[in-house]
Design a protein around this motif. Structure first.
Motif, short mmCIF file in Angstrom:
data_model
loop_
_atom_site.label_atom_id
_atom_site.label_comp_id
_atom_site.label_asym_id
_atom_site.label_seq_id
_atom_site.Cartn_x
_atom_site.Cartn_y
_atom_site.Cartn_z
N ASP A 21 44.43 29.01 -31.76
CA ASP A 21 45.31 27.84 -31.75
C ASP A 21 45.23 27.19 -33.13
O ASP A 21 44.63 27.76 -34.04
N MET A 22 45.80 26.00 -33.28
CA MET A 22 45.85 25.37 -34.60
C MET A 22 44.47 24.98 -35.13
O MET A 22 44.33 24.62 -36.29
N ALA A 23 43.46 25.04 -34.28
CA ALA A 23 42.13 24.61 -34.73
C ALA A 23 41.07 25.71 -34.60
O ALA A 23 39.98 25.55 -35.13
N THR A 24 41.39 26.80 -33.93
CA THR A 24 40.35 27.79 -33.62
C THR A 24 40.74 29.16 -34.13
O THR A 24 41.84 29.65 -33.84
N TYR A 25 39.85 29.77 -34.86
CA TYR A 25 40.10 31.13 -35.32
C TYR A 25 38.76 31.84 -35.49
O TYR A 25 37.71 31.21 -35.55
N ARG A 57 44.26 19.10 -39.38
CA ARG A 57 42.85 18.81 -39.05
C ARG A 57 42.68 17.34 -38.63
O ARG A 57 41.94 17.04 -37.71
N CYS A 58 43.36 16.46 -39.32
CA CYS A 58 43.23 15.03 -38.97
C CYS A 58 43.90 14.75 -37.63
O CYS A 58 43.37 14.01 -36.80
N ALA A 59 45.08 15.38 -37.40
CA ALA A 59 45.84 15.09 -36.19
C ALA A 59 45.26 15.79 -34.97
O ALA A 59 45.05 15.18 -33.93
N LYS A 71 37.75 13.22 -39.49
CA LYS A 71 37.81 12.05 -40.37
C LYS A 71 37.77 12.49 -41.81
O LYS A 71 36.92 13.30 -42.18
N PRO A 72 38.66 11.99 -42.66
CA PRO A 72 38.56 12.28 -44.09
C PRO A 72 37.19 11.84 -44.61
O PRO A 72 36.56 10.94 -44.06
N SER A 73 36.73 12.50 -45.66
CA SER A 73 35.37 12.24 -46.16
C SER A 73 35.38 11.20 -47.27
O SER A 73 36.38 10.97 -47.92
#
Ligand code: KG4
Ligand code: ZN
Length: 330
Positions: free
Chosen positions: A145-149, A308-310, A315-317
């Motif tokens: 998915d958009m977050a998992t690979y 990644r944020c959405a 959280k941005p660093s």
């Protein structure tokens, strides 16, 4: 969320403005200085980035109709790549973050390539197989998915693009070699010379291209017995055969509903044609980013940072904590 994205991992300086997944501007400054060397000279690459990065940022902001006051975060490639090149982009990004009090989002270059196909094709079904194939990387990835690979296979030695470039150099063609080989191969016989397909009998999804390079050198040392077009077509087919074989085996392994390709080698006409045919034969979707987003660019960096944020609520660093990341994959 408006993100100013910076990419400088290799020999392209790139800046983009991406707002909520939409690219407002994307500019790239490439470095012809390397052409006469037949490959990238790292020190020259860093110096060219230093010259280009500030004016390019001004152009990207102007093209997007923005100023730094409109920017909510800065995304920057932290690796993998040439250390000197990465440091130029990263330190420039840190300077901007500090000066304008905005957070920094570190982005992994290969991850950005994997997801670059989703920039223009947001309805690609999962699970998907991603083929990332460039001058520095060759990897096959299962994208859930958009977050998992997860990585399924990669080259054990040279990247496919490097094989194109090194063979082109041996043939006295210019750098980068891939487009020259692609063009000449169009008028050659792909079966004229039987060059090796590395790790043909392996049951992993890994690849190897260094033996091909040696085979071409040995062939050329014994005297050119075929036309240069035949040599190019035979080399191209040897590389593409391996990429297609591993990609389609990966499709079967994970039951993929789609295939995406990215990286400079995805411009190769034989790879595009044959991969499209293979996907059509299996009735699965193929998504190929337009060339501007498949070669190195900053739009893919900004796009992934936004996702990644959405999606992950990442959280941005703080800019002070971000460093160069040499890891091949997350
Ligand atoms: O992604 P990219 O622009 O930069 C990185 O390496 O990260 O990829 C550049 C690579 C070079 O090796 C170049 O020869 C290859 O992409 N390439 C091609 C073609 N166009 C670019 N290889 C084969 N056929 C092409 N048409
Ligand atoms: Zn790249």
């Amino acid at each position: 969320m408006t993100i100013l994205a910076i990419e400088s991992s290799c020999d392209d300086t790139a800046v983009a403005i991406v707002r909520n997944g939409t690219v407002l501007s994307s500019v790239v400054s490439s470095q012809p200085i390397h052409n006469s060397y037949g490959g990238i000279v790292p020190e020259l690459a860093s110096r060219e980035h230093v010259k280009a990065i500030s004016p390019l940022t001004t152009v990207a902001l102007a093209d997007a109709g923005c100023t730094m006051q409109n920017v909510d975060a800065i995304a920057v490639t932290t690796g993998p790549g040439l250390a000197g090149s990465l440091v130029v982009g990263l330190n420039f990004a840190k300077g901007l973050a500090l000066a304008h009090s905005v957070p920094l989002i570190p982005v992994h270059h290969i991850e950005a390539h994997i997801y670059s196909a989703f920039l223009e094709h947001q309805d690609v079904p999962f699970p998907s197989v991603g083929l990332v194939v460039s001058g520095g990387h060759t990897a096959i990835i299962a994208v859930e998915d958009m977050a998992t690979y997860r990585m399924l296979g990669s080259t054990r030695d040279d990247a496919a693009g490097e094989a194109f470039d090194k063979v082109a150099k041996m043939l006295g063609l210019g750098y980068p070699g891939g487009p020259h080989i692609d063009r000449l191969a169009a008028n050659g016989n792909p079966h004229a010379i039987e060059f090796p397909r590395g790790m043909r009998v392996s049951n992993t999804l890994d690849m190897s291209f260094s033996g091909l390079k040696t085979a071409v050198r040995t062939y050329l040392q014994s005297g050119l017995k075929h036309s240069i077009e035949d040599v190019c077509a035979s080399v191209q087919t040897a590389i593409v055969d391996v990429l297609i074989d591993r990609t389609m085996r990966a499709v079967e392994e994970i039951g993929a509903l789609s295939v995406t390709i990215s990286g400079g080698v995805s411009a190769n006409s034989e790879l595009r044609r044959r991969l499209t045919e293979e996907c059509q034969r299996r009735s699965i979707r193929i998504a190929i980013p337009s060339l501007q987003y498949s070669i190195d660019n900053a739009a893919m960096i900004g796009f992934l940072a936004g996702v990644r944020c959405a999606v992950e609520q990442e959280k941005p660093s703080d800019w002070r904590t971000v460093t160069v990341n040499p890891n091949p994959i997350r």
